[in-house]
Design a protein around this motif. Structure first.
Motif, PDB file in Angstrom:
ATOM      1  N   ILE A 148      82.303 111.359  51.883  1.00 36.88           N
ATOM      2  CA  ILE A 148      80.814 111.934  52.786  1.00 36.88           C
ATOM      3  C   ILE A 148      79.704 111.816  52.342  1.00 36.88           C
ATOM      4  O   ILE A 148      79.509 112.079  50.845  1.00 36.88           O
ATOM      5  CB  ILE A 148      81.490 113.450  52.885  1.00 36.88           C
ATOM      6  N   VAL A 149      78.514 111.773  52.971  1.00 40.44           N
ATOM      7  CA  VAL A 149      77.291 111.353  52.486  1.00 40.44           C
ATOM      8  C   VAL A 149      76.329 112.446  53.160  1.00 40.44           C
ATOM      9  O   VAL A 149      76.371 112.368  54.311  1.00 40.44           O
ATOM     10  CB  VAL A 149      76.683 109.952  52.378  1.00 40.44           C
ATOM     11  N   ILE A 150      75.542 113.176  52.504  1.00 43.07           N
ATOM     12  CA  ILE A 150      74.274 113.577  53.079  1.00 43.07           C
ATOM     13  C   ILE A 150      73.093 113.243  52.173  1.00 43.07           C
ATOM     14  O   ILE A 150      73.029 113.036  51.137  1.00 43.07           O
ATOM     15  CB  ILE A 150      74.366 115.314  52.795  1.00 43.07           C
ATOM     16  N   VAL A 151      72.123 112.984  53.142  1.00 34.89           N
ATOM     17  CA  VAL A 151      70.990 112.376  52.661  1.00 34.89           C
ATOM     18  C   VAL A 151      69.778 113.128  53.101  1.00 34.89           C
ATOM     19  O   VAL A 151      69.757 113.368  54.458  1.00 34.89           O
ATOM     20  CB  VAL A 151      70.689 111.032  52.957  1.00 34.89           C
ATOM     21  N   ASP A 152      69.085 113.726  52.300  1.00 38.64           N
ATOM     22  CA  ASP A 152      67.675 114.639  52.782  1.00 38.64           C
ATOM     23  C   ASP A 152      66.497 113.331  52.724  1.00 38.64           C
ATOM     24  O   ASP A 152      66.148 113.465  51.680  1.00 38.64           O
ATOM     25  CB  ASP A 152      67.617 115.809  52.101  1.00 38.64           C
ATOM     26  N   GLY A 153      66.259 112.924  53.774  1.00 39.71           N
ATOM     27  CA  GLY A 153      64.827 111.824  53.889  1.00 39.71           C
ATOM     28  C   GLY A 153      63.862 112.575  54.160  1.00 39.71           C
ATOM     29  O   GLY A 153      63.500 113.758  53.943  1.00 39.71           O
ATOM     30  N   ARG A 154      62.960 111.604  54.195  1.00 43.51           N
ATOM     31  CA  ARG A 154      61.507 112.109  54.542  1.00 43.51           C
ATOM     32  C   ARG A 154      61.401 113.102  55.739  1.00 43.51           C
ATOM     33  O   ARG A 154      61.897 112.914  56.708  1.00 43.51           O
ATOM     34  CB  ARG A 154      60.667 110.662  54.682  1.00 43.51           C
ATOM     35  N   GLY A 155      60.440 113.979  55.527  1.00 40.03           N
ATOM     36  CA  GLY A 155      60.223 114.971  56.492  1.00 40.03           C
ATOM     37  C   GLY A 155      60.886 116.495  56.071  1.00 40.03           C
ATOM     38  O   GLY A 155      60.605 117.396  56.616  1.00 40.03           O
ATOM     39  N   THR A 156      61.983 116.172  55.079  1.00 42.61           N
ATOM     40  CA  THR A 156      62.653 117.216  54.735  1.00 42.61           C
ATOM     41  C   THR A 156      61.952 118.153  53.604  1.00 42.61           C
ATOM     42  O   THR A 156      60.758 117.713  52.828  1.00 42.61           O
ATOM     43  CB  THR A 156      64.167 117.181  54.048  1.00 42.61           C
ATOM     44  N   GLY A 157      62.323 119.194  53.336  1.00 40.36           N
ATOM     45  CA  GLY A 157      61.412 120.245  52.559  1.00 40.36           C
ATOM     46  C   GLY A 157      61.747 120.259  51.075  1.00 40.36           C
ATOM     47  O   GLY A 157      62.411 119.628  50.452  1.00 40.36           O
ATOM     48  N   PHE A 158      60.707 121.101  50.305  1.00 39.44           N
ATOM     49  CA  PHE A 158      60.837 121.270  48.777  1.00 39.44           C
ATOM     50  C   PHE A 158      60.560 120.231  48.090  1.00 39.44           C
ATOM     51  O   PHE A 158      60.806 120.107  46.657  1.00 39.44           O
ATOM     52  CB  PHE A 158      62.268 121.922  48.489  1.00 39.44           C
TER      53      PHE A 158
END
Length: 810
Positions: free
Chosen positions: A620-630
């Protein structure tokens, strides 16, 4: 099938060489016939009926689903059964601090507890302090029984505001019957079908909203003493938000604010006369209905008229309302905060959130002036509600009323102090390549210390810090930053006591800390400053329970994608993961990816992600790419005016990275998302065109930003009139590219008031027009955006899991 065909050829030819006479030829023919039955007929019949699993089970290099719900060491695998019964949910208590009208210097840490069906005020500092406000969960009034749904004490703790018969409305709003209780006069009914009711700081008056008009109820006279407004209607909202203000701007059910002494009541008057209506049909509300029920909602879509909001101030002593004129007639009012007994700060923006204007309103003169006007400089102004009044106190060096706010400093959101409410020049209290989360939390009036949560250690962590107004940028750590952690905090009225909640990555706990104790903790856990008074929760039972389960291993990391972008990522490995396997593991990506959002946060959780890792035998993979915060303004604002582009690029780059791993089966990479994540799933499949993502699951997606609400969409896309090409490119439009994936699943609720079912119907129409057929659809009658109506929530998750199982096996 290649291995089977090679075996057939070898066995037949070797038998023929051994038999050259007649009898041998007969035996050879019989043998060939038998072998044909075994190796040709059976694959068509028994193998086709599912016996191929037995073959795969004998081959460790061929992917298969888990055969057992137990690991080799006897532990239980995570499934929806043990997830749904609450097995993995930690106990977390919300401490309702009591903020009385007394001095903050006399902070006893009062809080409300509801143990044993009693509403009781206790003290974290004085164990012997107790004041019972109410006993039981119901009461009798004029012969009828009423259940207590909520209870709010007056600021002086002498009276109670009780809500019963609650009926849910939109995300934050509801209607109910309200009563007031006094231990001398007993119970009085304020009214039925009220949208909200709120105590005045004077502990006498209650403002409430009925039929979108504001009223004033006096507990001294036990009756409604004033009708504050007379124009409330289905089009005009006084003191409460309409749909879009509730959902996208206020994020609460009220737009009214009492002044500190209760002399004035400020409220928004929202007029949605010119807002267009959207009609939602409901099909299964009443079994006897043969016609659908049609519900109309005022919903401003991108580029269409917004509701008009105005500020009004009610003078309680004069029983008089005064509309406040704001220079430039701002299109959106985003926040209101009293910054003194008669001074109101109002924030506003244009409809695309390019320019922030801050007004200072004088309640006595009804005059207003612009005290700040700031451009977003290529990004946008995110709507926040974190302004905190810092009252004047000459003895502590505060010579004027001021306030705390959050503003970008060198591209990162930081805590700033305006030492005068009329100032436009902030004092930066924090600075660096990290960000404040959700603004200031608390202020100690005696010491000038400000407490806040920030990402100073990592954008995937949250720690509690303090900074002094007189010593800017000298940050003091309150929680232990040597350990990766996510903390939240809530403070007592004088900010002496704090409830520190450790949320992960390990098992959560909660503790009450005295920040002014002269006896700090000897054995630190969580906090490195202050004295632990007691633990509110330890979750020891959960800790013992988890020992029975095989929780898939979770790893937080930074990935450098092939496109050079560095992103935060979460990886969950299945039970018994073996890195030496070849082309074996599927990869199940989960995405949200909306502007300024964050999914990769080091909190504790055992969720559907662990279920999928265990039951699919997948990574399982989650990627916070460009556009996401912090991660700073540059990282998030790149998506402005072209939603779905960079976000999809980064999901595809991550898929390319994982497909190159030797233990990953590149033909079994899928992507799932809900809401914005559903949109991102479709845009990623569109941009990828089957190269990396072979499967996709999209739930309740936006498919055309012209269909979504104006306030959210225009913040990131401007209006369609300003950005026609951007809207066209950001829509889900190239369905023939999506069709290059092996298969995809689309699901939506027909009663979705947020992301209308219209979005999915538009894509289905495009699929028809382009003769695309490699997809499945599941529609949930009358379910809203959360998909819960009539057992729908169980079905939607079961569907996602079982659908993915089937495609991975093909």
């Amino acid at each position: 099938m290649e291995d089977i065909e090679k075996s057939n050829h070898y066995l037949i030819e070797s038998s023929a060489r051994k038999n050259r006479n007649g009898k041998g030829r007969i035996r050879t023919a019989l043998l060939r016939y038998a072998l044909l039955l075994v190796f040709v007929v059976l694959p068509v019949t028994t193998f086709g009926l599912g016996f191929h699993i037995n073959y795969k089970a004998s081959n460790p290099d061929v992917y298969r689903l888990p055969k057992s719900q137990f690991t080799k060491d006897g532990k239980i695998k995570v499934s929806f059964d043990n997830l749904r019964n609450g097995t993995f949910v930690p106990e977390l208590k919300a401490l309702q601090w009591i903020h009385t009208t007394g001095s903050t210097e006399d902070d006893k840490g009062l809080f409300l507890t509801t143990e044993n069906d009693n509403y009781e005020v206790r003290s974290v500092f004085d164990e012997d302090y107790s004041k019972i406000l109410w006993e039981g969960k119901s009461f009798q009034y004029k012969g009828a029984n009423h259940s207590v749904d909520s209870l709010v004490a007056s600021p002086n703790l002498e009276q109670l505001l009780i809500r019963t018969s609650t009926v849910h409305n939109w995300r934050h709003s509801s209607f109910g019957s309200y009563f007031v209780y006094n231990n001398v006069t007993g119970i009085d009914r304020i009214g039925d079908n009220l949208a909200l009711a709120e105590w005045s700081p004077n502990s006498v008056d209650i403002a409430y909203v009925k039929d979108n008009d504001l009223y004033l109820y006096s507990t001294e006279e036990s009756k409604t003493v004033s009708r504050i407004t007379h124009d409330g209607s289905t089009q005009v909202f006084n003191g409460k938000p309409d749909w879009v203000y509730e959902e996208e701007i206020m994020e609460t059910d009220r737009t009214l604010w009492w002044s500190p002494q209760g002399d004035y009541l400020a409220f928004f008057k929202i007029n949605e006369t010119f807002v267009n209506e959207f009609v939602i049909p409901y099909y299964v509300q009443n079994p006897e209905d043969v016609y659908s029920e049609l519900r109309s909602i005022k919903y401003p879509k991108s580029g269409t008229p917004n509701p008009v909001a105005d500020v009004v101030i009610y003078d309680a002593k004069k029983d008089k309302t005064s509309p406040i004129g704001l220079e430039g007639s701002p299109e959106l009012l985003t926040e209101a905060k009293w910054v003194g007994d008669d001074q109101l700060l109002v924030k506003s923006s244009d409809r695309s959130s390019d320019v922030l204007k801050v007004y200072l309103v004088n309640a006595v003169t009804q005059n207003s002036k612009i005290v700040r006007e700031d451009s977003s400089n290529g990004g946008w102004w995110e709507i926040t509600h974190n302004t905190l009044h810092i009252p004047r106190d000459d003895s502590n060096g505060r010579n004027s009323d001021g306030y705390l706010d959050v503003l970008p400093i060198d591209g990162f959101n930081h805590l700033v102090y305006f030492d005068s409410v009329g100032s436009s020049s902030p004092i930066a209290l924090t600075r660096g390549e990290w960000e404040i989360e959700d603004g200031p939390f608390a202020f100690d009036h005696e010491t000038n210390d400000v407490y806040f949560i920030a990402t100073k250690e990592s954008s995937t962590q949250r720690h509690l810090y303090s900074v002094n107004l007189k010593q800017p940028e000298e940050i003091v750590e309150i929680t232990d930053t040597s350990e990766n952690a996510v903390y939240t905090a809530s403070f007592s009225s004088g900010s002496r006591f704090v409830l520190i909640s450790y949320r992960g990555p390990s098992i959560p706990f909660q503790k009450i800390v005295d920040l002014k104790s002269n006896q700090p903790d000897a054995d630190k856990k969580g906090n490195i400053r202050g004295k632990t008074l007691f633990y509110l929760t330890k979750n020891e039972k959960l800790s013992d329970e988890l020992c029975k389960y095989a929780i898939p291993r979770k790893q937080f990391k930074e990935l450098t994608l092939p496109n050079g972008v560095i992103v935060n990522a979460l990886e969950i490995l299945p039970n018994g993961f073996r890195a030496n396997r070849k082309n074996y593991y599927p990869v199940f990506f989960y995405a949200y990816g909306g502007p300024n959002s964050q999914q990769v946060l080091q909190t504790y959780s055992v969720s559907f992600l662990e279920v999928f890792a265990s039951q699919l035998n997948a990574i399982i993979v989650i990627v916070d790419g460009r556009g996401t915060g912090f991660k700073g303004k540059e990282f998030r604002s790149v998506v402005r005016d072209k939603l779905g582009d960079y976000e999809a690029q980064d999901q595809i780059a991550a898929a390319a990275l994982y497909s190159s791993k030797h233990y990953v089966d590149a033909n079994k990479i899928s992507l799932f998302g809900w809401s914005y994540g559903g949109y991102l799933t479709l845009k990623t499949l569109e941009k990828d065109a089957g190269v990396h993502f072979k499967y996709g699951i999209s739930v309740a997606p936006v498919t055309d930003w012209g269909f979504y609400d104006s306030v959210y969409t225009e913040r990131y896309m401007h209006t369609p009139q300003q950005n026609q090409n951007g809207y066209e490119q950001s829509s889900v439009h190239n369905v023939t590219a999506i069709a290059q994936a092996k298969r995809f699943l689309l699901m939506h609720g027909t009663g979705d008031d947020n992301v209308h079912f219209q979005n999915s119907l538009k894509v289905l129409d495009l699929l028809n027009l382009n003769s695309v057929e490699n997809y499945d659809v599941h529609v949930f009658p009358d379910s809203d955006h959360g998909i819960r109506y009539h057992n729908a929530n169980k079905i939607v998750w079961d569907k996602i899991l079982n659908w993915t199982k089937n495609v991975y096996l093909n």
